[in-house]
Design a protein around this motif. Structure first.
Motif, PDB file in Angstrom:
ATOM      1  N   ASN A   1      -0.785   6.930  -6.693  1.00 55.26           N
ATOM      2  CA  ASN A   1      -2.143   6.401  -6.723  1.00 55.26           C
ATOM      3  C   ASN A   1      -2.955   6.954  -5.558  1.00 55.26           C
ATOM      4  N   ARG A   2      -4.257   7.058  -5.749  1.00 62.49           N
ATOM      5  CA  ARG A   2      -5.130   7.530  -4.702  1.00 62.49           C
ATOM      6  C   ARG A   2      -5.271   6.473  -3.615  1.00 62.49           C
ATOM      7  N   ILE A   3      -5.519   6.915  -2.384  1.00 58.89           N
ATOM      8  CA  ILE A   3      -5.583   6.008  -1.240  1.00 58.89           C
ATOM      9  C   ILE A   3      -6.652   4.924  -1.419  1.00 58.89           C
TER      10      ILE A   3
ATOM     11  N   VAL B   1      -6.437  -2.389  -4.257  1.00 57.04           N
ATOM     12  CA  VAL B   1      -5.451  -3.294  -4.863  1.00 57.04           C
ATOM     13  C   VAL B   1      -4.788  -4.162  -3.796  1.00 57.04           C
ATOM     14  N   THR B   2      -4.454  -3.532  -2.676  1.00 58.33           N
ATOM     15  CA  THR B   2      -3.806  -4.281  -1.589  1.00 58.33           C
ATOM     16  C   THR B   2      -4.712  -5.375  -1.040  1.00 58.33           C
TER      17      THR B   2
ATOM     18  N   LEU C   1       2.428   1.736  -3.506  1.00 56.88           N
ATOM     19  CA  LEU C   1       1.435   2.198  -4.482  1.00 56.88           C
ATOM     20  C   LEU C   1       1.114   3.670  -4.274  1.00 56.88           C
ATOM     21  N   TRP C   2       0.991   4.081  -3.018  1.00 53.13           N
ATOM     22  CA  TRP C   2       0.722   5.485  -2.719  1.00 53.13           C
ATOM     23  C   TRP C   2       1.870   6.378  -3.170  1.00 53.13           C
ATOM     24  N   SER C   3       3.116   5.922  -2.967  1.00 50.93           N
ATOM     25  CA  SER C   3       4.275   6.729  -3.357  1.00 50.93           C
ATOM     26  C   SER C   3       4.372   6.919  -4.861  1.00 50.93           C
TER      27      SER C   3
ATOM     28  N   THR D   1      -7.674   3.570  -4.157  1.00 50.45           N
ATOM     29  CA  THR D   1      -7.139   2.628  -5.140  1.00 50.45           C
ATOM     30  C   THR D   1      -6.068   1.743  -4.515  1.00 50.45           C
ATOM     31  N   CYS D   2      -5.173   2.351  -3.725  1.00 46.78           N
ATOM     32  CA  CYS D   2      -4.119   1.577  -3.052  1.00 46.78           C
ATOM     33  C   CYS D   2      -4.729   0.527  -2.134  1.00 46.78           C
TER      34      CYS D   2
ATOM     35  N   GLY E   1       0.816  -1.212   0.000  1.00 47.09           N
ATOM     36  CA  GLY E   1       0.000   0.000   0.000  1.00 47.09           C
ATOM     37  C   GLY E   1       0.848   1.260   0.000  1.00 47.09           C
TER      38      GLY E   1
END
Length: 466
Positions: free
Chosen positions: A431-433, A439-440, A426-428, A435-436, A423
């Motif tokens: 991506n929007r929280i 996916v996680t 992906l955020w770094s 979405t992260c 997570g």
């Protein structure tokens, strides 16, 4: 969808019965595949599967002269799901300054084998006896090469001890480090080294095929099954040394788990369990051949000495004191010298990664300072080619994730730590929280169920069994 994924995460840690064992067990082998320790480990694992009713997988955790495997085994979560096939090196590593790990960091379950060191040469080698070899070393010191294990390992110590007892220097034969007997014997047969020091059973196949010859064995008495191999004592040398192999678990393992494993190992090593090793047809009927652990050891020529927990503990203490006195003596200092220590290459890799990150930051700074004198079009082109701050952060987080996982996985657990790291990365990447999180919640449970459920790979369970 999010609710379903959350339920999958929860179920990964809630479907286990409380009795031990109820999931796959890992048996750590500190040495390479194909060697004696590997062979004994895999036989023990097969018999334990029959006895305990769960898969027992062998993992060859090699490197660091045995530090990697012993450390991985004894630093594991003390829940009975990680066993280690410890070897004589456990009594040597801390004296060599390679680790602070000692036999006090484990609970010994049972020793299963003790084999003495032997010296092997190529079948075409000019030396017929161990005395011939000594004469060749004395005439041309530091010209012959030998292998058998890592530098400073048990078989290296055995050869160095013989050289010292013969009035030679411990480094009069150049030792070539390896991950075990199997690759060393391959080197001997191909001409890569002149000698190999390992146990007789480890070289039994090569001896039978006529590829290598044993000049002598460092035992006080002839070895059963190898009576034609002369002992060093019979050759006039006051030197004997043998290695041991035994099962142990991390200190702190619950007493009831230790008892279950000890009882299982006692039945296995006493020959009460059998495994299927082959099948053949006799008069049209399939006859299945089953084998006990002692039968395997006898067929392969391995010593079958076994010691229970208390006796094994005494053996560990005695060998630790004996080898400590030898390894800290002035004459053995040369055996313990290495050009590189265990942290050299990891430190070099970290330094290289750090240098790359610094260069990226410097490059960005140079791009900014030069952009003031450029035209708007050139500035836009430079911005597209320059490294963004977000890219540097993402690269840094990726490197940190790789470093953090092996350090924290056993404590935190696979699911929780993997979800947190995935997570965050992906955020770094921008991506929007939501979405992260989505996916996680999809990827991590699927990965856990695939590896732990389908492939039955033991994964770190951490705080809540996840």
């Amino acid at each position: 969808m999010v609710a379903v994924c959350c339920a999958m995460v929860c179920l990964t840690g809630c479907n286990e019965p409380s009795s031990y064992p109820n999931r796959p067990i890992t048996l750590i082998c500190p040495w390479g595949a194909g060697g004696g320790t590997d062979a004994v480990s895999r036989q023990i694992a097969a018999h334990l599967e029959t006895e305990l009713g769960v898969p027992v997988g062998v993992v060859n955790a090699t490197g660091g002269k045995g530090v990697t495997g012993h450390n991985r085994g004894f630093r594991a979560r003390p829940d009975g799901y990680t066993l280690t096939m410890a070897t004589l090196e456990l009594n040597m590593l801390h004296w060599n300054g390679l680790t602070d790990l000692t036999y006090h960091d484990c609970i010994p379950l049972m020793s299963v084998n003790e084999d003495y060191a032997a010296v092997f040469v190529h079948s075409d080698a000019p030396w017929e006896t161990i005395a011939d070899l000594e004469a060749a070393i004395r005439a041309n010191p530091k010209t012959l090469t030998a292998s058998g294990t890592a530098s400073g390992g048990a078989w290296h110590l055995a050869l160095a001890g013989w050289l010292i007892s013969a009035g030679l220097n411990a480094d009069d034969v150049v030792w070539v480090s390896s991950t075990g007997a199997a690759p060393s014997l391959k080197e001997l047969m191909s001409g890569g080294v002149d000698l190999v020091c390992c146990s007789l059973p480890e070289a039994a196949t090569q001896m039978k095929n006529g590829d290598v010859r044993a000049l002598g064995v460092m035992s006080p008495q002839p070895v059963p099954g190898f009576e034609d191999v002369p002992t060093f004592v019979d050759a006039g040398y006051d030197w004997t040394l043998g290695g041991w192999r035994g099962l142990a678990v991390p200190r702190g393992t619950p007493a009831d788990v230790v008892k279950t494993l000890t009882n299982a190992l006692d039945r296995v090593t006493s020959g009460e369990t059998t495994i299927l090793v082959g099948a053949s047809q006799v008069d049209g009927e399939v006859v299945r051949r089953r084998q006990t652990f002692p039968q395997f050891m006898e067929e392969q020529g391995y010593d079958n000495t076994r010691r229970g927990p208390e006796e094994f503990q005494r053996l560990l203490a005695e060998r630790d004191e004996q080898l400590g006195a030898l390894l800290t003596s002035d004459v053995m200092r040369s055996v313990n010298r290495d050009r590189f220590n265990a942290a050299t290459f990891p430190n070099a890799l970290l330094a290289a990664i750090g240098a790359v990150l610094v260069l990226l930051v410097v490059q960005r700074g140079l791009r900014r300072s030069g952009s003031a004198s450029e035209s708007p079009i050139e500035n836009a082109s430079l911005r597209r080619r320059s490294v963004s701050r977000k890219g540097v952060i993402a690269c840094t987080l990726f490197v940190l994730a790789i470093a953090v996982y092996p350090l924290a996985a056993e404590t935190v657990g696979f699911v929780i730590l993997s979800a947190a790291l995935l997570g965050l990365m992906l955020w770094s990447l921008g991506n929007r929280i939501p979405t992260c999180a989505a996916v996680t919640l999809v990827v991590v449970p699927i990965a856990y169920q695939f590896f732990a459920g389908v492939l039955r790979v033991p994964l770190p369970r951490g705080w809540w069994g996840w």
